[in-house]
Design a protein around this motif. Structure first.
Motif, PDB file in Angstrom:
ATOM      1  N   LYS A  33       0.829  -1.203   0.000  1.00 21.03           N
ATOM      2  CA  LYS A  33       0.000   0.000   0.000  1.00 21.03           C
ATOM      3  C   LYS A  33       0.864   1.254   0.000  1.00 21.03           C
ATOM      4  N   CYS A 127      -7.747  -8.585  -4.383  1.00 17.99           N
ATOM      5  CA  CYS A 127      -7.261  -8.487  -3.005  1.00 17.99           C
ATOM      6  C   CYS A 127      -7.286  -9.871  -2.385  1.00 17.99           C
ATOM      7  N   ASN A 139     -11.568  -7.395  -6.141  1.00 16.90           N
ATOM      8  CA  ASN A 139     -11.758  -6.343  -5.137  1.00 16.90           C
ATOM      9  C   ASN A 139     -13.004  -5.525  -5.501  1.00 16.90           C
ATOM     10  N   GLN A 143     -11.128  -3.369  -0.300  1.00 19.54           N
ATOM     11  CA  GLN A 143      -9.860  -2.679  -0.030  1.00 19.54           C
ATOM     12  C   GLN A 143      -9.699  -1.508  -0.998  1.00 19.54           C
ATOM     13  N   ASP A 144      -8.763  -0.612  -0.667  1.00 21.86           N
ATOM     14  CA  ASP A 144      -8.517   0.566  -1.499  1.00 21.86           C
ATOM     15  C   ASP A 144      -7.954   0.173  -2.860  1.00 21.86           C
ATOM     16  N   GLN A 145      -8.263   0.988  -3.877  1.00 21.55           N
ATOM     17  CA  GLN A 145      -7.649   0.856  -5.191  1.00 21.55           C
ATOM     18  C   GLN A 145      -6.875   2.141  -5.475  1.00 21.55           C
ATOM     19  N   PHE A 146      -5.854   2.036  -6.332  1.00 19.99           N
ATOM     20  CA  PHE A 146      -4.985   3.180  -6.606  1.00 19.99           C
ATOM     21  C   PHE A 146      -4.866   3.366  -8.114  1.00 19.99           C
TER      22      PHE A 146
END
Length: 196
Positions: A33, A127, A139, A143-146
């Motif tokens: 992350k 994820c 995902n 969870q976060d994605q970027f």
């Protein structure tokens, strides 16, 4: 007494091993992350069909493969189904991303939906679940994605890419109604060119 002691020792060792595994998993996730947030993760320059690495490890266009990618987008927008695109590519002797003479539906779908072709990179599409279920899964917001925009030179124009995404939804025989997934009563039929 010794049997009860052994059972207790085994339980204690199991709990320690589980805690250590969870801690290691969290540390790995945190490291990944941090790389995603800083933009320094090597995953941003992971190669896909249509691109290659230059001497600095950056993504640059592989013109021969990029031409196949453009052809796939154009054929799809001309009305061809994925099956007919496969036939057309094989007729033209175009090699698949795996270097084979045969193409799979999955390969075509992956190309048509990959944001890398417009120069963007989205990390966190998949994820892993929490211990003990460490299997990789899609995902869907767990969870976060970027997203890194304009990370490299695009192969496909952004409006063409968006047009394909809209067309794919239109052609899909699956729809979501009232929060439930169901199949449509109609199916997409490819345009067939008449032979003159």
């Amino acid at each position: 007494t010794s049997e009860a002691d052994n059972d207790m020792l085994i339980s204690a060792l199991g709990a320690i091993a589980q805690a250590e595994s969870e801690s290691t998993g969290e540390a790995i996730k945190w490291g990944l992350k941090r790389g995603f947030i800083s933009g320094n993760s090597k995953l941003y320059s992971r190669k896909c069909f249509g691109y290659k690495h230059n001497e600095n490890g950056e993504l640059i266009i592989d013109e021969e493969q990029a031409e196949v990618v453009r052809t796939i987008f154009d054929l799809y927008l001309s009305g061809l189904s994925i099956v007919l695109i496969i036939r057309e590519l094989e007729k033209r002797n175009k090699k698949s991303p795996q270097g084979k003479n045969t193409w799979s539906k999955h390969s075509i779908q992956k190309i048509l939906t990959n944001e890398k072709y417009i120069g963007h990179v989205l990390l966190g599409k998949t994820c892993t679940g929490n211990f003990p279920n460490n299997r990789q899964q899609k995902n869907d917001g767990e969870q976060d994605q970027f997203l890194m925009k304009y990370a490299h030179k695009p192969i496909i124009e952004e409006d063409k890419f968006e047009w394909v995404q809209t067309e794919m939804k239109r052609r899909s025989n699956i729809e979501i109604a009232f929060g439930k997934v169901k199949r449509k009563g109609t199916h997409y039929s490819s345009k067939r060119k008449k032979t003159e």
